[in-house]
Structure formats: C-alpha cells, structure tokens
Design a protein around this motif. Sequence first.
Motif, short mmCIF file in Angstrom:
data_model
loop_
_atom_site.label_atom_id
_atom_site.label_comp_id
_atom_site.label_asym_id
_atom_site.label_seq_id
_atom_site.Cartn_x
_atom_site.Cartn_y
_atom_site.Cartn_z
N GLY A 70 5.47 16.93 15.50
CA GLY A 70 5.28 18.24 13.98
C GLY A 70 6.89 17.96 13.18
N GLY A 71 6.82 16.31 13.34
CA GLY A 71 7.98 15.21 12.74
C GLY A 71 7.68 14.73 12.06
N TYR A 72 8.16 14.16 10.88
CA TYR A 72 7.78 12.54 10.02
C TYR A 72 7.66 11.86 10.84
CZ TYR A 72 7.81 15.81 6.27
OH TYR A 72 7.76 17.35 5.18
N GLY A 73 8.22 11.43 11.69
CA GLY A 73 8.04 10.15 12.01
C GLY A 73 7.48 9.44 13.12
N ILE A 74 6.38 9.73 13.85
CA ILE A 74 5.62 9.23 14.40
C ILE A 74 4.17 9.37 13.50
CG2 ILE A 74 4.05 9.06 15.89
CD1 ILE A 74 6.12 7.91 16.77
N LYS A 75 4.24 10.92 12.43
CA LYS A 75 2.88 10.43 11.89
C LYS A 75 3.87 9.83 10.26
CE LYS A 75 0.64 13.91 8.41
NZ LYS A 75 1.33 12.94 7.17
N GLY A 76 4.70 9.40 9.90
CA GLY A 76 5.08 8.37 8.23
C GLY A 76 4.45 7.22 9.44
N MET A 77 4.51 6.52 10.49
CA MET A 77 4.35 5.20 10.49
C MET A 77 3.11 5.35 10.77
SD MET A 77 7.13 3.88 14.04
CE MET A 77 7.43 5.27 14.75
N ARG A 78 2.28 6.47 11.25
CA ARG A 78 0.79 6.15 10.88
C ARG A 78 0.19 5.56 9.90
NH1 ARG A 78 0.92 10.74 15.44
NH2 ARG A 78 0.08 9.58 17.32
N ASP A 79 0.71 6.41 8.71
CA ASP A 79 0.79 6.59 7.45
C ASP A 79 0.93 5.40 6.87
OD1 ASP A 79 -0.86 9.23 7.22
OD2 ASP A 79 1.70 9.81 6.74
N ARG A 80 2.25 4.78 7.18
CA ARG A 80 2.20 3.48 6.66
C ARG A 80 1.72 2.57 6.82
NH1 ARG A 80 7.64 3.36 4.35
NH2 ARG A 80 8.72 5.46 5.12
N VAL A 81 0.92 2.57 8.39
CA VAL A 81 0.21 1.33 8.24
C VAL A 81 -1.12 1.31 8.45
CG1 VAL A 81 -1.20 0.54 11.27
CG2 VAL A 81 1.80 0.93 11.54
N ALA A 82 -1.57 2.65 7.89
CA ALA A 82 -2.81 3.33 7.25
C ALA A 82 -3.42 2.06 6.23
CB ALA A 82 -3.08 4.81 7.67
N ALA A 83 -2.70 2.04 5.57
CA ALA A 83 -2.13 1.54 4.06
C ALA A 83 -3.15 -0.08 4.04
CB ALA A 83 -1.17 1.75 3.37
N TYR A 84 -2.73 -0.72 4.73
CA TYR A 84 -3.10 -2.00 5.59
C TYR A 84 -4.58 -1.69 6.36
CZ TYR A 84 0.85 -3.51 3.32
OH TYR A 84 1.85 -3.60 2.22
N GLY A 85 -5.47 -0.80 6.19
CA GLY A 85 -6.02 -0.95 7.63
C GLY A 85 -5.87 -1.83 8.99
N GLY A 86 -4.17 -1.28 10.10
CA GLY A 86 -4.36 -1.49 11.07
C GLY A 86 -4.32 -0.85 11.87
N THR A 87 -4.12 -1.18 12.93
CA THR A 87 -4.04 -0.16 14.13
C THR A 87 -2.61 0.16 14.86
OG1 THR A 87 -3.60 -2.20 15.34
CG2 THR A 87 -5.83 -1.51 15.06
N PHE A 88 -2.20 1.67 14.92
CA PHE A 88 -1.40 2.06 15.58
C PHE A 88 -1.03 2.32 16.63
CE2 PHE A 88 1.56 4.80 16.13
CZ PHE A 88 2.90 4.69 15.40
#
Length: 391
Positions: free
Chosen positions: A337-355
């Motif tokens: 429910g926090g921003y932590g892991i979700k925020g990291m996923r969103d940042r990686v998504a901008a580069y079409g990467g894997t997380f």
Amino acid sequence: MNGRPWMLDALLAAAIFLVTLGPGQVLRGGPEVVLLQVGLALPLVWRRRAPLTVFVLIAAVAGLQWLAGVQLPADVALLVALYTVGTHATWRRTLAAAAVVEAGAVLASARWAPEGRFLLSVVALTAMTAAAAVTGTSMRTRRAYLAALERDRDQRARLAVAEDRARMARDMHDIVTHNLSVMIALADSAHYVRASAPDKAAAAIGQIAETGRQALADMRRSLAPHAADEPDAADGTGLRAADDLRRHPTPGLAQLPALVDRLRAAGLATSLQVYGDAAQIPAAAQLTVYRLTQEALTNALKHTPPGTRAEVRVEISSEAVTLGVTDNGTTPAPIGGGYGIKGMRDRVAAYGGTFWAGPLPAGGWQVSARLDLTATHQGKPQEASRGGSAG
C-alpha cells in the motif's frame, strides 16, 4: 453574435424574407402570399434549437404553396432547413429530409418548369438539394472531429497533470522518507553517545544538519524545477536557494558514495560497487538509479534489525544500466500500500526495463532493476514479483 446564434438566425430569416419578396408581390397575390412568405422564412429563427421541427414546418408551408399554385423564391428556406438537419441529425434523418425536398423538386418542376425543360429543372433542383444535404453532413462530421480532438487534448492535459502529481508523490516519498529515516537514526545515535563520546554526538548532529539541507534542496528541485533561476529566494538558514542547489547538485551516480556514507552513519553497513563509465548514462537515468538505490537502502534501514549489511552493485553499458541492492537482514512481513516499491516500478517503467523486489531464499531482501538506455519507453515494466512491497 457568437454567443447568441438565434440572433444570426433571425437576421438570416429576415434577409430571406426581404430578398425573395418581389416588387408588387403583395398587390398581385394578396395577403396570403405574404403569409406563405412568412411561413417559409420565420421558422428559420429556431432552426438550431429544433432542426427537424423547423424542417417539417417549412416543408408543410411549401406543400400549401404548391397546392395554392403560388411560386415563391422563398423556397430557398427549405434548402437552409435541410442543411441544418444535416448539421444536427443523423445521416438517416438527413436522407429522409432530402427525399422530401427531392419530391418537392419534382412536383415543382412538373408544375412550373417551362415547356421542354422539366428534366433540366429537376436536375438543377436535385443538385441544390444534394449540395445542401452533403454540406450539412460534412459540417456535422467536421464538428464531431473537432470535438474529438478537443476531448483528446483535454484528456492529454489531465494525464499530464496526473503524471506530474504522481512524479511529485514519488519524489516526496523518496526524499522525505529517506532523509527523515537517516536523521532519526543519527539523532538516536547522538543521544546514545552524547555522554560517552561527545565528539561523535557532535559529528552526528552535523550530519543531521547536512541531511536536512540536502532534503530541502531536493524538495526545491522537485517542486520547482527552475528554483535555481531565483537567486533572491532564501531559506531560514540564510542560504539563497540557488547557492543551496549548487551545493547539492541533481543526484546521480556521482552522489551514490555520499548516499552510502549517510546510510553508514545512520547505522546500515553499506558497500558500493560501480562497474562501467557513468558518462554513458543520461542525467535522467542517473537520477532514476539514484532514487532506486535511495529507496531500497531506506527500506533496509527502516525494516531490518541492527547489524544488517547492504550491498549496492551498479553495472553500466552503452545499452543498459543494471542495479542490484541486497541486504542480509531479516525483513518483516511484506508491507503493501505504500509508494516505495510502486514508485520504483513506475520509474523503471519509463525506460521499458525490468524490475524485481522480494525476499531471497537464503534470507535477506533484494531489489534489482535494469534500465534500457537505447530508447525511452512509456509502458509497464516487465515484472517478476515473488514478494510483497515495502515502502
């Protein structure tokens, strides 16, 4: 005028009435001719409010005119009404209205066309009927297209605002959570050693102050990207905002050692290994790597017991940058429910990467990410999630 279309329609009706009212027509035909003239032109005042009703009224008056054997140029009002139906109604209703006008054209040609010119009259009136219907339908299609473009523009604007808010939420979470966690850990350490080692306590307090200034600089940069262009702004410490931002440049790979040092001072034994040339990575990607590392280490500091060790490993190539943050602590039950892991996923998504983030089989926790530097994508990251999210 643009805000009052009925005034334009009233002027149009008056113009049709006057222009088509021939000299001496009242004297030749009597009052009934004027009534027919009014009946053809007057309904046009309401043509946009009730296009079908207006068309039916004008068509009915035109029918009475034909029965009375009175030929009036004001029949052009029927073409205006047909055009209006085309701009507001469906193509089926427009086709039905055009069929009514076409039937009237045939009847009018049969009654008033000069001898031997019936076919020519029908062709001419049919062409005018088709032109009115097609023009109206084209106008309706154009308006629908422009409305769709406007809706699309508004939707893009709303999405841009939502993305900006999400970015600010991620940045505020990363900045506030990390710096407060470090400051709390340093304050606890200073309180613990203040009697036995005052020099260490003083050093911890100095690091608290420096961490606070770093947090202020990061918040200014996130909330106002052009804060560095405002040399007159000042904070409570007496440092101008531009000077403070120059002291704390935009975080990147060059700032990872300082980040690791802060975590070490806060009590998390952290090692850093960087392989490759950081100059190959754009500044935006460097900031992403920094924020990912910051969030992963902050989670380790918050959720693992004292004595935990963490390792940061960054591998750089011209195509991608890979990050791995591993700790050997016993992580509590996954926190959602926090921003932590979700925020990291969103940042990686901008580069079409894997997380990936989750517990390791032998114990501990790992966060790994790979950013594709060959192109910037806007999509969801390819995820492999075996664990929950801390944050």
